[in-house]
Scaffold this motif. Structure first.
Motif, PDB file in Angstrom:
ATOM      1  N   HIS A  86       0.817  -1.218   0.000  1.00  0.00           N
ATOM      2  CA  HIS A  86       0.000   0.000   0.000  1.00  0.00           C
ATOM      3  C   HIS A  86       0.848   1.265   0.000  1.00  0.00           C
ATOM      4  O   HIS A  86       0.302   2.366   0.047  1.00  0.00           O
ATOM      5  N   ASP A 163      -4.964   5.345  12.305  1.00  0.00           N
ATOM      6  CA  ASP A 163      -5.318   5.004  13.692  1.00  0.00           C
ATOM      7  C   ASP A 163      -4.549   5.856  14.695  1.00  0.00           C
ATOM      8  O   ASP A 163      -4.166   5.363  15.758  1.00  0.00           O
ATOM      9  N   GLN A 216       2.331  19.258   8.714  1.00  0.00           N
ATOM     10  CA  GLN A 216       1.449  19.503   7.574  1.00  0.00           C
ATOM     11  C   GLN A 216       2.227  19.811   6.314  1.00  0.00           C
ATOM     12  O   GLN A 216       3.389  20.215   6.369  1.00  0.00           O
ATOM     13  N   GLN A 217       1.539  19.658   5.189  1.00  0.00           N
ATOM     14  CA  GLN A 217       2.111  20.004   3.896  1.00  0.00           C
ATOM     15  C   GLN A 217       2.644  21.434   3.930  1.00  0.00           C
ATOM     16  O   GLN A 217       1.988  22.325   4.465  1.00  0.00           O
ATOM     17  N   PRO A 273       1.976  14.533   0.178  1.00  0.00           N
ATOM     18  CA  PRO A 273       0.643  15.064  -0.116  1.00  0.00           C
ATOM     19  C   PRO A 273      -0.346  14.077  -0.718  1.00  0.00           C
ATOM     20  O   PRO A 273      -1.521  14.120  -0.393  1.00  0.00           O
ATOM     21  N   ARG A 274       0.088  13.192  -1.616  1.00  0.00           N
ATOM     22  CA  ARG A 274      -0.897  12.340  -2.314  1.00  0.00           C
ATOM     23  C   ARG A 274      -1.338  11.160  -1.477  1.00  0.00           C
ATOM     24  O   ARG A 274      -2.442  10.649  -1.606  1.00  0.00           O
ATOM     25  N   SER A 275      -0.438  10.677  -0.609  1.00  0.00           N
ATOM     26  CA  SER A 275      -0.736   9.494   0.211  1.00  0.00           C
ATOM     27  C   SER A 275      -1.115   9.863   1.641  1.00  0.00           C
ATOM     28  O   SER A 275      -1.576   9.008   2.386  1.00  0.00           O
ATOM     29  N   ASN A 276      -0.881  11.102   2.022  1.00  0.00           N
ATOM     30  CA  ASN A 276      -1.023  11.561   3.412  1.00  0.00           C
ATOM     31  C   ASN A 276      -0.078  10.802   4.352  1.00  0.00           C
ATOM     32  O   ASN A 276      -0.300  10.743   5.561  1.00  0.00           O
TER      33      ASN A 276
ATOM     34  N   PRO B  43      -0.435  22.759  -4.471  1.00  0.00           N
ATOM     35  CA  PRO B  43       0.213  21.520  -4.045  1.00  0.00           C
ATOM     36  C   PRO B  43      -0.751  20.340  -4.236  1.00  0.00           C
ATOM     37  O   PRO B  43      -1.962  20.507  -4.136  1.00  0.00           O
ATOM     38  N   PRO B  44      -0.195  19.148  -4.514  1.00  0.00           N
ATOM     39  CA  PRO B  44      -1.060  17.973  -4.595  1.00  0.00           C
ATOM     40  C   PRO B  44      -1.730  17.736  -3.238  1.00  0.00           C
ATOM     41  O   PRO B  44      -1.252  18.220  -2.213  1.00  0.00           O
ATOM     42  N   PHE B  45      -2.837  17.015  -3.240  1.00  0.00           N
ATOM     43  CA  PHE B  45      -3.460  16.659  -1.961  1.00  0.00           C
ATOM     44  C   PHE B  45      -4.054  15.263  -2.059  1.00  0.00           C
ATOM     45  O   PHE B  45      -4.074  14.661  -3.130  1.00  0.00           O
ATOM     46  N   SER B  46      -4.477  14.764  -0.921  1.00  0.00           N
ATOM     47  CA  SER B  46      -5.075  13.434  -0.884  1.00  0.00           C
ATOM     48  C   SER B  46      -6.563  13.564  -0.595  1.00  0.00           C
ATOM     49  O   SER B  46      -6.999  14.482   0.107  1.00  0.00           O
ATOM     50  N   LEU B  75      -4.188  20.124 -10.448  1.00  0.00           N
ATOM     51  CA  LEU B  75      -3.486  21.057  -9.584  1.00  0.00           C
ATOM     52  C   LEU B  75      -3.702  22.513  -9.994  1.00  0.00           C
ATOM     53  O   LEU B  75      -3.169  23.421  -9.382  1.00  0.00           O
ATOM     54  N   TYR B 109      -2.992  25.470   3.125  1.00  0.00           N
ATOM     55  CA  TYR B 109      -2.554  24.213   2.528  1.00  0.00           C
ATOM     56  C   TYR B 109      -3.526  23.118   2.971  1.00  0.00           C
ATOM     57  O   TYR B 109      -4.121  23.209   4.039  1.00  0.00           O
ATOM     58  N   PRO B 110      -3.635  22.074   2.162  1.00  0.00           N
ATOM     59  CA  PRO B 110      -4.537  20.982   2.541  1.00  0.00           C
ATOM     60  C   PRO B 110      -4.066  20.291   3.821  1.00  0.00           C
ATOM     61  O   PRO B 110      -2.870  20.119   4.038  1.00  0.00           O
ATOM     62  N   VAL B 111      -5.024  19.918   4.650  1.00  0.00           N
ATOM     63  CA  VAL B 111      -4.770  19.130   5.858  1.00  0.00           C
ATOM     64  C   VAL B 111      -5.726  17.944   5.803  1.00  0.00           C
ATOM     65  O   VAL B 111      -6.916  18.136   5.570  1.00  0.00           O
ATOM     66  N   ASN B 112      -5.209  16.753   5.999  1.00  0.00           N
ATOM     67  CA  ASN B 112      -6.092  15.590   5.887  1.00  0.00           C
ATOM     68  C   ASN B 112      -6.260  14.884   7.223  1.00  0.00           C
ATOM     69  O   ASN B 112      -5.315  14.316   7.756  1.00  0.00           O
ATOM     70  N   SER B 115      -8.254  10.436   5.907  1.00  0.00           N
ATOM     71  CA  SER B 115      -7.649   9.920   4.683  1.00  0.00           C
ATOM     72  C   SER B 115      -8.052   8.479   4.435  1.00  0.00           C
ATOM     73  O   SER B 115      -8.511   7.764   5.326  1.00  0.00           O
ATOM     74  N   ASP B 117      -7.592   4.609   3.914  1.00  0.00           N
ATOM     75  CA  ASP B 117      -6.652   3.578   4.346  1.00  0.00           C
ATOM     76  C   ASP B 117      -6.217   2.849   3.079  1.00  0.00           C
ATOM     77  O   ASP B 117      -6.994   2.104   2.482  1.00  0.00           O
ATOM     78  N   LEU B 118      -4.975   3.111   2.672  1.00  0.00           N
ATOM     79  CA  LEU B 118      -4.537   2.605   1.369  1.00  0.00           C
ATOM     80  C   LEU B 118      -4.307   1.095   1.386  1.00  0.00           C
ATOM     81  O   LEU B 118      -4.046   0.495   0.354  1.00  0.00           O
ATOM     82  N   ARG B 119      -4.418   0.476   2.571  1.00  0.00           N
ATOM     83  CA  ARG B 119      -4.328  -0.987   2.616  1.00  0.00           C
ATOM     84  C   ARG B 119      -5.641  -1.648   2.218  1.00  0.00           C
ATOM     85  O   ARG B 119      -5.684  -2.846   1.953  1.00  0.00           O
ATOM     86  N   GLN B 141      -9.633  10.222  -6.754  1.00  0.00           N
ATOM     87  CA  GLN B 141      -8.307   9.656  -6.496  1.00  0.00           C
ATOM     88  C   GLN B 141      -8.309   8.155  -6.790  1.00  0.00           C
ATOM     89  O   GLN B 141      -7.396   7.633  -7.440  1.00  0.00           O
ATOM     90  N   ALA B 225     -10.772   0.083  13.591  1.00  0.00           N
ATOM     91  CA  ALA B 225      -9.785   0.643  12.671  1.00  0.00           C
ATOM     92  C   ALA B 225     -10.261   0.610  11.225  1.00  0.00           C
ATOM     93  O   ALA B 225      -9.674   1.266  10.370  1.00  0.00           O
TER      94      ALA B 225
END
Lengths: 355, 328
Positions: A86, A163, A216-217, A273-276, B43-46, B75, B109-112, B115, B117-119, B141, B225
């Motif tokens: 991932h 988490d 942060q970014q 930025p893209r994945s956080n 800037p890129p963001f998620s 962008l 700027y973006p704050v996440n 986000s 869960d990329l798993r 995305q 989770a």
């Protein structure tokens, strides 16, 4: 300035050496005459001209030789570079961050030309000129993280954030101070810091994690860490302890000035930025005791820090047995005069050694 | 390098923008599009990230967080969609009434805090009303990386179905719409029952919906989770109260329609913040002493911390009683 790259080794004959320029800009880690853990973070946005803090990713005279050493470590042990499935997007984040930063900060050495998703990357010191498709890993010879970290000094931990914790889910780690990516892969922030003495009790890690989760970014951070290494070894890994651990017994009063090195890590932290995710570059700088002693302030201070360090820390950092010999050597450079505050050598204003 | 730990800065880094489009979507929701005033790319963001928009309302600074809902791959433009809240404190009304194309504004700027869960092997999105906005960016995305997702979106009426037509047109097999006025409801238990291992669910909407999703998933044996939520709280009005700021040696009064954080800022005292919605934890403040009752509304502090009377999140929480002293 144009950097004159050294041709040197970090193994066997140890031809590594620092120029006068490199000694002057060495990131001496002690801002006062004593040391204890602290959450010593600050913003990573530049620093004095020519210092290692000035650029987002510092390039110095050891660049080409360090990359050669990394390639050798990876050839012997491919598990020094791992990325869980991932984490590929975070790898692209890192590639983008480094390529953009280096091409802006060192336009004479690195060029990045972007035409939509078609990117051309030129790395002049390493003789690389590749064109690839951004976010398509089939167009690169390695995964994006491995590709760019084979061209960038320092270890890289690429952390997933979820988490309310950070997870060591990818990295390239070949210049580490005795820890193993292969052992730590998949661990969270508290798990991989479990071996560190004293800091848990002081609540350092809770506060540090909170700080890191909130990076942060556009607002990267940095701190310094340090340890001691006998011989200028980049790869002081647990995997190879049988090779380098024994070298700690080769110190003598005659060779300690040349062989004993202060090892300093410039640790930086960037939000991806893209994945956080978060990337945690750990850049290793080595300097021999005898080179450090050319700065009178550093001579006085290093003696006092090593002398007064708690036993637990000297043990954890692996030099408790050699501490008496170090102190015999370092005390020659401490005349008891006060030192100026801050880490910089202040060579022009600090008094010369008075003995 | 200095030795001292650095104080958290108030807010994320800022970007000056021009408003390039104002697009009314229905009776309640309007989209605002921004481009950078300096002509650079954003800037890129998620997906799931938000930005805090600064509004200059006749000298009064309003700072409201909004989810970025544009495609993260684009962008050139950031977009937010704002639901008008006629009962609120005025930020959304200001956006609807006072902001027009060509205006200059400042955003962060973006704050996440929400986000992906990329798993996850599959992402199930549950949206209620304006809660659709973060999912617009997440969907874009995931579409770029062939991600596996589906959306279940509850709206009051077809006329208030923000982005329903666009979503149905683009992703007819992945988008499921439920209209309250037609008595359609997400059958959550059945939905959870059919999901493959490795599925993550995400909910954004009213508090009741978020609580319902967490409780239902938990009862069905889902690990916490794997269940993600985001609810931005707007500060609620309340009785004015007085606060002593010990470090700055100031006494302030929090007005009926302002938050404690806004009152602190109005007094010229720097206070850290990020989300201004009770989620990020950045504005956590120690209580020195108090004689009265806290009105805790944040999602950050634990129940024990709320009960202890030792901490308060000034972005959304208030106080009623004789005296309150803060370490700020």
């Amino acid at each position: 300035m144009t950097i004159q790259f050294n041709d040197e080794t970090f193994r066997d004959d140890y031809s590594f050496h620092n120029s006068d320029w490199a000694i002057k800009r060495f990131p001496f880690p002690f801002h006062e005459d004593s040391y204890m853990y602290a959450v010593n973070m600050e913003q990573h946005r530049g620093g004095p001209e020519g210092s290692v803090y000035e650029k987002r990713f510092d390039v110095d005279e050891h660049y080409i030789s360090e990359m050669r050493d990394r390639a050798m470590v990876l050839a012997d042990d491919p598990l020094r570079c791992q990325s869980l499935p991932h984490m590929t997007l975070a790898g692209w984040d890192l590639l983008e961050l480094i390529m953009v930063s280096k091409s802006e900060d060192y336009p004479d050495l690195f060029e990045l030309h972007r035409d939509g998703d078609t990117w051309r990357w030129i790395n002049k010191p390493l003789g690389i000129d590749d064109t690839f498709t951004f976010l398509d890993e089939t167009t690169l010879p390695y995964g994006p993280m491995e590709y760019i970290t084979r061209q960038t000094q320092g270890d890289f931990c690429v952390l997933d954030q979820r988490d309310g914790n950070l997870w060591m889910d990818a990295g390239t780690v070949t210049t580490q101070a005795d820890w193993s990516l292969d052992f730590d892969i998949g661990m969270n922030f508290f798990e991989w810091h479990a071996p560190v003495p004293l800091a848990h009790e002081k609540g350092i890690f809770e506060r540090a994690l909170k700080f890191l989760l909130n990076i942060q970014q556009g607002a990267p951070a940095r701190r310094l860490n340090w340890t001691m290494t006998v011989n200028p070894l980049l790869d002081t890994s647990p995997e190879n302890y049988h090779k380098w651990g024994v070298q700690k017994t080769t110190l003598t009063p005659e060779n300690i000035g040349a062989k004993q090195h202060l090892r300093v890590e410039l640790q930086t932290f960037f939000r991806l930025p893209r994945s956080n995710g978060l990337v945690f570059p750990i850049r290793c700088y080595l300097c021999s005791f005898q080179d450090l002693m050319t700065m009178p302030k550093w001579g006085r201070r290093l003696h006092r820090v090593v002398r007064d360090l708690p036993v637990e820390l000297a043990t954890y950092k692996g030099f408790i047995d050699n501490r008496p010999m170090m102190l015999d050597y370092l005390s020659q450079f401490d005349d008891g005069l006060p030192t100026s505050p801050g880490i910089f050598p202040d060579f022009d204003t600090e008094p010369a050694l008075q003995k | 390098m200095s030795a001292a730990p650095q104080k958290a800065k108030p807010g994320a880094e800022k970007i000056a923008v021009n408003v390039t489009a104002v697009v009314p979507l229905n009776d309640l929701v309007t989209r605002f599009e921004f481009q950078r005033s300096d002509g650079d790319l954003f800037p890129p963001f998620s997906g799931g990230a938000h930005t805090v928009v600064t509004m200059d309302d006749n000298g009064r600074h309003r700072l409201n967080p909004y989810s970025l809902m544009s495609d993260p791959a684009d962008l050139t433009t950031y977009a937010i969609s704002v639901r008008r809240d006629d009962e609120g404190r005025g930020g959304s009304l200001f956006m609807h009434r006072n902001v027009s194309v060509g205006d200059r504004m400042t955003i962060t700027y973006p704050v996440n805090l929400f986000s992906l869960d990329l798993r996850a092997r599959k992402h199930v999105f549950l949206a209620g009303g304006i809660g659709i906005t973060p999912f617009m960016a997440m969907i874009a995305q995931l579409e770029h990386s062939n991600g596996n997702w589906e959306l279940h979106y509850a709206c009051r009426t077809p006329a208030l179905g923000t982005y329903v037509d666009e979503l149905r047109y683009k992703y007819p097999n992945k988008v499921h719409i439920y209209y309250d006025d037609q008595n359609q409801a997400i059958r959550l238990e059945d939905l959870l029952d059919g999901q493959p291992l490795g599925t993550n669910i995400y909910v954004c909407g009213p508090k009741g919906m978020i609580d319902w999703v967490h409780a239902t998933a938990s009862a069905a044996g889902w690990p916490d989770a794997n269940v993600h939520s985001e609810e931005f709280l707007a500060p609620q009005p309340g009785e004015p109260f007085e606060v002593r700021l010990c470090k700055s040696d100031k006494t302030i009064t929090v007005g009926e329609h302002e938050s404690l954080l806004e009152a602190i800022e109005r007094a010229g005292v720097e206070a850290p913040f990020l989300c201004r919605g009770g989620s990020c934890g950045q504005c956590e403040t120690n209580v020195v002493s108090h004689d009265g009752t806290f009105v805790h509304r944040d999602h950050w502090l634990t129940e024990d911390q709320h009960a202890s009377g030792e901490k308060i999140m000034p972005c959304v929480s208030r106080f009623a009683g004789k005296s309150l002293e803060l370490d700020r």
